[in-house]
Design a protein around this motif. Structure first.
Motif, mmCIF file in Angstrom:
data_model
loop_
_atom_site.group_PDB
_atom_site.id
_atom_site.type_symbol
_atom_site.label_atom_id
_atom_site.label_comp_id
_atom_site.label_asym_id
_atom_site.label_seq_id
_atom_site.Cartn_x
_atom_site.Cartn_y
_atom_site.Cartn_z
ATOM 1 N N ALA A 91 -11.794 -8.438 -4.393
ATOM 2 C CA ALA A 91 -11.527 -8.435 -6.047
ATOM 3 C C ALA A 91 -10.301 -9.507 -6.245
ATOM 4 O O ALA A 91 -10.218 -9.743 -7.829
ATOM 5 C CB ALA A 91 -11.234 -6.514 -6.373
ATOM 6 N N ASN A 92 -9.609 -9.625 -5.374
ATOM 7 C CA ASN A 92 -8.140 -10.566 -5.487
ATOM 8 C C ASN A 92 -8.410 -11.675 -5.618
ATOM 9 O O ASN A 92 -7.584 -12.941 -5.217
ATOM 10 C CB ASN A 92 -6.627 -9.273 -5.529
ATOM 11 C CG ASN A 92 -6.042 -8.710 -5.294
ATOM 12 O OD1 ASN A 92 -5.711 -8.242 -6.816
ATOM 13 N ND2 ASN A 92 -7.533 -7.323 -5.468
ATOM 14 N N ASN A 93 -10.044 -12.307 -5.337
ATOM 15 C CA ASN A 93 -10.030 -14.035 -4.448
ATOM 16 C C ASN A 93 -9.254 -14.340 -3.412
ATOM 17 O O ASN A 93 -8.270 -15.109 -3.145
ATOM 18 C CB ASN A 93 -9.182 -14.984 -6.102
ATOM 19 C CG ASN A 93 -10.589 -15.135 -6.702
ATOM 20 O OD1 ASN A 93 -11.597 -14.532 -6.532
ATOM 21 N ND2 ASN A 93 -9.669 -14.000 -8.202
ATOM 22 N N HIS A 94 -9.224 -12.890 -2.213
ATOM 23 C CA HIS A 94 -8.622 -13.111 -0.779
ATOM 24 C C HIS A 94 -7.217 -13.038 -0.949
ATOM 25 O O HIS A 94 -6.818 -13.655 0.867
ATOM 26 C CB HIS A 94 -9.195 -14.297 -0.414
ATOM 27 C CG HIS A 94 -10.628 -14.296 -0.676
ATOM 28 N ND1 HIS A 94 -11.324 -14.300 1.191
ATOM 29 C CD2 HIS A 94 -11.675 -14.820 -1.103
ATOM 30 C CE1 HIS A 94 -12.707 -14.282 0.771
ATOM 31 N NE2 HIS A 94 -12.925 -14.464 -0.611
ATOM 32 N N ASP A 95 -6.393 -12.945 -2.041
ATOM 33 C CA ASP A 95 -5.060 -12.799 -1.768
ATOM 34 C C ASP A 95 -4.837 -11.500 -1.374
ATOM 35 O O ASP A 95 -5.341 -10.219 -2.062
ATOM 36 C CB ASP A 95 -4.304 -12.490 -3.374
ATOM 37 C CG ASP A 95 -3.370 -12.416 -3.095
ATOM 38 O OD1 ASP A 95 -2.260 -12.364 -2.357
ATOM 39 O OD2 ASP A 95 -2.526 -12.871 -4.191
ATOM 40 N N ALA A 96 -4.192 -11.207 -0.038
ATOM 41 C CA ALA A 96 -4.003 -10.003 0.365
ATOM 42 C C ALA A 96 -2.567 -9.086 -0.377
ATOM 43 O O ALA A 96 -2.350 -8.211 0.172
ATOM 44 C CB ALA A 96 -3.942 -10.553 2.180
ATOM 45 N N PHE A 97 -1.745 -9.685 -1.407
ATOM 46 C CA PHE A 97 -0.838 -8.729 -1.373
ATOM 47 C C PHE A 97 -1.719 -7.088 -2.868
ATOM 48 O O PHE A 97 -0.621 -6.404 -2.237
ATOM 49 C CB PHE A 97 -0.509 -9.165 -3.049
ATOM 50 C CG PHE A 97 0.876 -9.114 -3.560
ATOM 51 C CD1 PHE A 97 2.018 -8.789 -3.396
ATOM 52 C CD2 PHE A 97 0.469 -7.659 -4.887
ATOM 53 C CE1 PHE A 97 3.126 -7.884 -3.659
ATOM 54 C CE2 PHE A 97 1.250 -7.333 -5.077
ATOM 55 C CZ PHE A 97 2.887 -6.959 -4.891
ATOM 56 N N GLY A 98 -2.846 -7.005 -2.623
ATOM 57 C CA GLY A 98 -3.082 -6.168 -2.964
ATOM 58 C C GLY A 98 -3.950 -4.993 -2.123
ATOM 59 O O GLY A 98 -3.653 -3.508 -2.309
ATOM 60 N N VAL A 99 -3.802 -5.509 -0.505
ATOM 61 C CA VAL A 99 -4.170 -4.774 0.082
ATOM 62 C C VAL A 99 -2.893 -4.078 0.966
ATOM 63 O O VAL A 99 -2.620 -3.357 1.049
ATOM 64 C CB VAL A 99 -4.763 -5.894 1.557
ATOM 65 C CG1 VAL A 99 -4.853 -4.527 2.766
ATOM 66 C CG2 VAL A 99 -6.034 -6.543 0.996
ATOM 67 N N ALA A 100 -1.544 -4.687 0.138
ATOM 68 C CA ALA A 100 0.031 -4.622 1.240
ATOM 69 C C ALA A 100 0.043 -3.290 0.185
ATOM 70 O O ALA A 100 0.896 -2.466 0.772
ATOM 71 C CB ALA A 100 0.594 -5.900 0.768
ATOM 72 N N VAL A 101 -0.406 -3.397 -1.243
ATOM 73 C CA VAL A 101 0.439 -2.385 -1.514
ATOM 74 C C VAL A 101 -0.718 -1.362 -1.453
ATOM 75 O O VAL A 101 0.059 0.046 -1.626
ATOM 76 C CB VAL A 101 -0.191 -2.874 -2.905
ATOM 77 C CG1 VAL A 101 -0.060 -1.357 -4.705
ATOM 78 C CG2 VAL A 101 0.660 -3.945 -3.524
ATOM 79 N N TYR A 102 -1.593 -1.295 -1.491
ATOM 80 C CA TYR A 102 -2.696 -0.660 -1.040
ATOM 81 C C TYR A 102 -2.121 0.328 -0.064
ATOM 82 O O TYR A 102 -1.887 1.897 0.444
ATOM 83 C CB TYR A 102 -4.132 -0.223 -0.544
ATOM 84 C CG TYR A 102 -4.722 0.293 -0.218
ATOM 85 C CD1 TYR A 102 -5.328 1.513 -0.645
ATOM 86 C CD2 TYR A 102 -5.577 0.206 1.417
ATOM 87 C CE1 TYR A 102 -6.024 1.896 -0.088
ATOM 88 C CE2 TYR A 102 -6.929 0.633 2.036
ATOM 89 C CZ TYR A 102 -7.259 2.251 0.966
ATOM 90 O OH TYR A 102 -7.661 3.098 1.799
ATOM 91 N N GLY A 103 -1.728 0.173 1.265
ATOM 92 C CA GLY A 103 -1.265 0.118 2.305
ATOM 93 C C GLY A 103 -0.051 0.817 2.168
ATOM 94 O O GLY A 103 0.669 1.908 2.606
ATOM 95 N N ALA A 104 0.912 0.007 1.546
ATOM 96 C CA ALA A 104 2.569 0.854 0.974
ATOM 97 C C ALA A 104 2.287 2.299 0.573
ATOM 98 O O ALA A 104 2.899 3.172 0.753
ATOM 99 C CB ALA A 104 3.160 0.116 -0.251
#
Length: 448
Positions: free
Chosen positions: A391-404
Motif C-alpha cells: 500500500a505504501n509503494n514499498h516504503d517500509a516506514f508504515g511497517v516501522a509504525v506498525y511495529g512501534a
C-alpha cells in the motif's frame, strides 16, 4: 482447586533443564521456523505459481498465519491436561505432532502436480503444527520456571526463549546450506530437505523428554472444574494483560522471522543473504534473552520489558533505512542490533506470564493468554506488514509504525501487570489456596 501430594524439592541441574526445556523447544520451533522461511522464499512458487510474486507471497503468509489460529486451541487443550495430569505427557505429544506434520509437509506434491489440493493439504498440516506449538511453549517454559532455584525463575524460564532462537538458527542454517548447494534454486527438490530433517531431529528432543524426571503433579479432585475457567474467573485482568503482551511481542517476533526475509529478497538480496540475516538476528536473541531475563530477576520484569519495548520501537525506524542501503555488512549489523533488543522482551516473558497464575491453573492460564495473543498478533503480522508495504509503494516506514504500535502495547500491558520477580512460588499461590510459606513447593518437577 487441585490437591497435590507432598513432594521433595530436588530440582534438575541447569544444564539438564536447558536441554529439556530449551533444546526440546529448539527442535520443535526449528520445524515452525522452516515453514515461515519456506513461506517467504519457496511456497509462493511451489504452491501459488498462478499469482504474481508479491501477491503469492501475501497468500503464502496467509497460509502460514492459519497455523496461529490453531494455537489457542492447542494451548487450551494441552494446558488443561497439563494442569490435570502433569506436564511430561503433554510435552511428548506436542513434539510428536510437530515432527510428523513437518515431515509430511516435505512430502507434499506441488500445485503443478495436484492443483488446488496442494495448498489445501499445506494449510491442513500447518494447522496441526499450530495446534502442537500451542501446547509446547507453556509446558516447556514451566519446566524451567518450576525447577528454578530461588531468584532465578526469569533466567531458567528464558531457556525456552533461547530455544526458540536456537530453533531459528538451525532452521535458517539448514536452509542456507541447502540454498547454496542448490545454487539458490530452492523451488525444486531442495526445499524438502529441511522438512525431512526436522522430522528426524524431533526424535532427539523426544528422547530427552522421555528421559527427564516426571512431575509429581496430581489430578484435580474437583472433577467438574476446568483450570482455564478458574483462571478466567480468578485472574481476568491478568489474562487480558498477558494476552496483550503476547499480541505485541509475537507480532514483532514474526515480523522479524518471516517478513524481514521477504523484505530483504524484495530489495534484491539473494535468499542465502536473507538467511544469513535471519541467523544473525537469532544468534543475537539467544545471547541477549538470558541476560535480560537475569536482569529481570534482579530489577523486576516490568522495567526490563518496558525499556526493551521502547528501545526496539525506536530501532525499527533506523533498521529499515539501514537495510535499504543494500550493504550486506550494514544490513547484517542492523539485524544483529534489532535481534539483541528483541531479547529484552523475549527473555522475561515466560516467567512474567507464568507468575501471574497459581499452580493449579498456571499451564492453562499462561498458555491460553499467550496463544490467543500469538494468534491475533503473529497470525497476521507477516501478511499485514506485506500489505502495508504494498500500500505504501514499498516504503517500509508504515511497517516501522506498525511495529512501534505493537511494542507500545507490550509496554502498556507490562506496566499494568503485577510485578512478581521477587515473590516466591508459595506467595504467588497463597492468595487463592491459602498455602503457607513453609509448605512444600507443589508444581515442581521432581526426581522419582
Amino acid at each position: 482447586m487441585a490437591s497435590h501430594p507432598a513432594c521433595t524439592t530436588s530440582s534438575p541441574s541447569a544444564l539438564r533443564t536447558f536441554f529439556v526445556s530449551g533444546m526440546g523447544t529448539a527442535l520443535e520451533f526449528y520445524d515452525f521456523v522452516i515453514y515461515g522461511t519456506a513461506a517467504a522464499l519457496v511456497f509462493p512458487k511451489v504452491f501459488f505459481p498462478q499469482m504474481d510474486p508479491l501477491t503469492a507471497t501475501l497468500v503464502a503468509f496467509g497460509a502460514f498465519g492459519a497455523g496461529f489460529f490453531a494455537r489457542p486451541l492447542g494451548g487450551m487443550v494441552f494446558g488443561h491436561y497439563g494442569d490435570k495430569l502433569g506436564r511430561q505427557k503433554m510435552l511428548v505429544i506436542t513434539l510428536l505432532l510437530m515432527g510428523l506434520s513437518t515431515f509430511l509437509i516435505g512430502c507434499l506434491p506441488g500445485y503443478a502436480t495436484i492443483g488446488a489440493g496442494a495448498p489445501a493439504l499445506l494449510v491442513l498440516l500447518r494447522l496441526v503444527q499450530g495446534f502442537a506449538a500451542g501446547g509446547e511453549w507453556g509446558g516447556a517454559a514451566l519446566f524451567g520456571i518450576e525447577s528454578a532455584p530461588v531468584g532465578r525463575r526469569g533466567l531458567w524460564g528464558s531457556f525456552t526463549s533461547m530455544g526458540i532462537g536456537i530453533g531459528g538458527i538451525l532452521g535458517s542454517a539448514v536452509f542456507a546450506v541447502v540454498s547454496v548447494a542448490a545454487n539458490d534454486d530452492l523451488a525444486g527438490f531442495a526445499w524438502r530437505i529441511p522438512f525431512w530433517l526436522g522430522g528426524v531431529l524431533v526424535l532427539v528432543g523426544l528422547y530427552a523428554r522421555l528421559q527427564k524426571p516426571a512431575q509429581s503433579l496430581g489430578e484435580s479432585k474437583g472433577h467438574g472444574r476446568m483450570p482455564l475457567i478458574e483462571a478466567l474467573r480468578a485472574r481476568p485482568r491478568a489474562m487480558l494483560l498477558c494476552t496483550g503482551i503476547a499480541f505485541g511481542y509475537v507480532t514483532i517476533a514474526y515480523i522479524g522471522s518471516t517478513f524481514f526475509l521477504s523484505y530483504a529478497t524484495q530489495l534484491g538480496y539473494g535468499s542465502t543473504d536473507a538467511l544469513i540475516f535471519d541467523i544473525a538476528l537469532s544468534v543475537a536473541i539467544v545471547i541477549t534473552a538470558p541476560l535480560f531475563a537475569l536482569l529481570s530477576d534482579r530489577i523486576g520484569r516490568r522495567k526490563v520489558m518496558i525499556l526493551g519495548a521502547f528501545i526496539m520501537a525506536a530501532g525499527f525506524f533506523v533498521f529499515f533505512p539501514l537495510v535499504g542501503l543494500k550493504s550486506l555488512l550494514v544490513s547484517t549489523f542492523a539485524y544483529i542490533v534489532i535481534g539483541a533488543f528483541m531479547g529484552a522482551t523475549q527473555g522475561p516473558i515466560p516467567a512474567f506470564l507464568a507468575e501471574q497464575f497459581p499452580r493449579d491453573m498456571r499451564y492453562s492460564g499462561m498458555s491460553a493468554a499467550y496463544q490467543i495473543g500469538a494468534a491475533l498478533g503473529g497470525g497476521t503480522a507477516s501478511s499485514a506488514a506485506t500489505a502495508i508495504l504494498i500500500a505504501n509503494n514499498h516504503d517500509a516506514f508504515g511497517v516501522a509504525v506498525y511495529g512501534a504500535v505493537a511494542l507500545g502495547i507490550v509496554a502498556v500491558c507490562s506496566f499494568f501487570l503485577k510485578e512478581t520477580a521477587h515473590l516466591s512460588l508459595e506467595e504467588i499461590d497463597a492468595p487463592l489456596n491459602g498455602a503457607s510459606a513453609t509448605a512444600p513447593v507443589p508444581g515442581r518437577w521432581q526426581t522419582p
